[in-house]
Design a protein around this motif. Structure first.
Motif, short mmCIF file in Angstrom:
data_model
loop_
_atom_site.label_atom_id
_atom_site.label_comp_id
_atom_site.label_asym_id
_atom_site.label_seq_id
_atom_site.Cartn_x
_atom_site.Cartn_y
_atom_site.Cartn_z
N GLY A 38 74.86 44.38 61.63
CA GLY A 38 75.18 44.07 60.24
C GLY A 38 76.64 44.37 59.95
O GLY A 38 77.53 43.93 60.68
N PRO A 39 76.92 45.15 58.89
CA PRO A 39 78.31 45.46 58.56
C PRO A 39 78.91 46.59 59.40
O PRO A 39 80.08 46.93 59.23
N TYR A 40 78.13 47.15 60.32
CA TYR A 40 78.58 48.32 61.07
C TYR A 40 79.10 47.92 62.45
O TYR A 40 78.40 47.26 63.22
N TYR A 41 80.30 48.37 62.74
CA TYR A 41 80.92 48.10 64.03
C TYR A 41 80.77 49.34 64.90
O TYR A 41 81.48 50.33 64.75
N ILE A 42 79.81 49.28 65.82
CA ILE A 42 79.50 50.41 66.70
C ILE A 42 80.25 50.17 68.01
O ILE A 42 79.99 49.18 68.69
N TRP A 43 81.16 51.06 68.36
CA TRP A 43 82.00 50.82 69.53
C TRP A 43 82.41 52.15 70.16
O TRP A 43 81.99 53.22 69.74
N GLY A 44 83.24 52.05 71.18
CA GLY A 44 83.81 53.23 71.82
C GLY A 44 82.77 54.12 72.47
O GLY A 44 81.81 53.65 73.08
N ALA A 45 82.96 55.43 72.33
CA ALA A 45 82.08 56.39 72.99
C ALA A 45 80.63 56.23 72.55
O ALA A 45 79.70 56.33 73.36
N THR A 46 80.41 55.97 71.26
CA THR A 46 79.05 55.81 70.75
C THR A 46 78.37 54.63 71.43
O THR A 46 77.23 54.74 71.90
N ALA A 47 79.07 53.50 71.50
CA ALA A 47 78.49 52.32 72.14
C ALA A 47 78.32 52.53 73.64
O ALA A 47 77.34 52.06 74.23
N ARG A 48 79.24 53.26 74.28
CA ARG A 48 79.13 53.49 75.72
C ARG A 48 77.92 54.36 76.03
O ARG A 48 77.20 54.12 77.00
N ILE A 49 77.69 55.38 75.23
CA ILE A 49 76.51 56.23 75.41
C ILE A 49 75.24 55.41 75.23
O ILE A 49 74.29 55.51 76.01
N LEU A 50 75.22 54.57 74.20
CA LEU A 50 74.05 53.72 73.95
C LEU A 50 73.87 52.69 75.06
O LEU A 50 72.74 52.38 75.43
N ARG A 51 74.95 52.17 75.60
CA ARG A 51 74.83 51.21 76.68
C ARG A 51 74.20 51.86 77.92
O ARG A 51 73.38 51.26 78.61
N GLY A 52 74.58 53.10 78.20
CA GLY A 52 73.97 53.81 79.31
C GLY A 52 72.47 53.99 79.11
O GLY A 52 71.68 53.82 80.05
N LEU A 53 72.08 54.31 77.88
CA LEU A 53 70.65 54.44 77.58
C LEU A 53 69.94 53.10 77.70
O LEU A 53 68.84 53.01 78.25
N ALA A 54 70.58 52.04 77.20
CA ALA A 54 70.00 50.70 77.27
C ALA A 54 69.75 50.27 78.70
O ALA A 54 68.70 49.70 79.02
N ASP A 55 70.70 50.56 79.57
CA ASP A 55 70.54 50.20 80.98
C ASP A 55 69.35 50.92 81.61
O ASP A 55 68.61 50.35 82.41
N ARG A 56 69.14 52.17 81.23
CA ARG A 56 68.04 52.94 81.80
C ARG A 56 66.69 52.49 81.22
O ARG A 56 65.69 52.48 81.92
N VAL A 57 66.68 52.12 79.94
CA VAL A 57 65.43 51.61 79.34
C VAL A 57 65.05 50.28 79.97
O VAL A 57 63.88 50.01 80.23
N ALA A 58 66.07 49.45 80.24
CA ALA A 58 65.80 48.11 80.77
C ALA A 58 65.49 48.10 82.26
O ALA A 58 64.95 47.11 82.78
N ALA A 59 65.81 49.19 82.96
CA ALA A 59 65.63 49.22 84.43
C ALA A 59 64.17 49.13 84.83
O ALA A 59 63.28 49.55 84.11
#
Length: 198
Positions: free
Chosen positions: A177-198
């Protein structure tokens, strides 16, 4: 257990390595003799309503570090903290009035090194009962929630870039939506996403 809780517990059991703001920028030189300051954040997943949601904050615009950015509740680990879990729960209480007793800790995600000199330990926790979240005005401009399904879908992430200290720097972003999630927050979430999707 909800399907989301099962998925998170399975993700935590999968191997993972630390991450950093340098992951997408291997040519950036690490500062020589750097000393990282320990910090912790709470990746809090609410299960008290329809659909699992992750609590995020928008930092106040007058803060010295990362003003106006989207972040997890969290901050430096103080001498009085028993460890990352204690620090993450304390900061969540201070920033959004979340009682530590309301959080069930599932475990830690891999540490993340930031370009601002912190080693951040993300602490993953569940919230099962409804609690009103109240932003602490001095630090938090807004508290909001994003569906866990959005943040654990690797396809939702994109790589963007901007100039930083005179060079182009790439980073992950996962807007909502109106929130731009990036940087360290997005990188941490991307790591979690990769593990959930594995």
């Amino acid at each position: 257990m909800t399907p989301e809780e099962v998925a998170l517990r399975r993700a935590l059991a999968r191997p993972a390595r630390p991450s950093s703001d340098y992951d997408l920028n291997p040519d950036l030189a690490l500062p020589p003799g750097r000393k990282l300051r320990p910090a912790a954040v709470l990746v809090a997943v609410r299960l008290d309503g329809p659909g699992a949601r992750v609590i995020l904050t928008k930092r106040s615009s007058h803060l010295k570090h990362h003003p106006g950015q989207v972040a997890f509740p969290g901050g430096k680990i103080d001498a009085g903290d028993a460890g990352p879990e204690d620090a993450a729960l304390r900061e969540a209480r201070e920033e959004v009035d979340l009682p530590p007793s309301a959080v069930e800790i599932l475990g830690r995600l891999p540490a993340h090194e930031t370009v601002t000199g912190f080693s951040v330990t993300p602490v993953l926790g569940l919230i099962r009962k409804a609690h009103d979240l109240i932003p602490q005005e001095d630090e938090v401009a807004e508290v909001f929630e994003v569906p866990l399904s959005h943040l654990t879908d690797p396809a939702r992430f994109r790589i963007e870039r901007r100039r930083w200290q005179g060079v182009w720097r790439s980073y992950y972003a996962v807007p909502w939506g109106p929130y731009y999630i990036w940087g360290a927050t997005a990188r941490i979430l991307r790591g979690l996403a990769d593990r959930v999707a594995a």
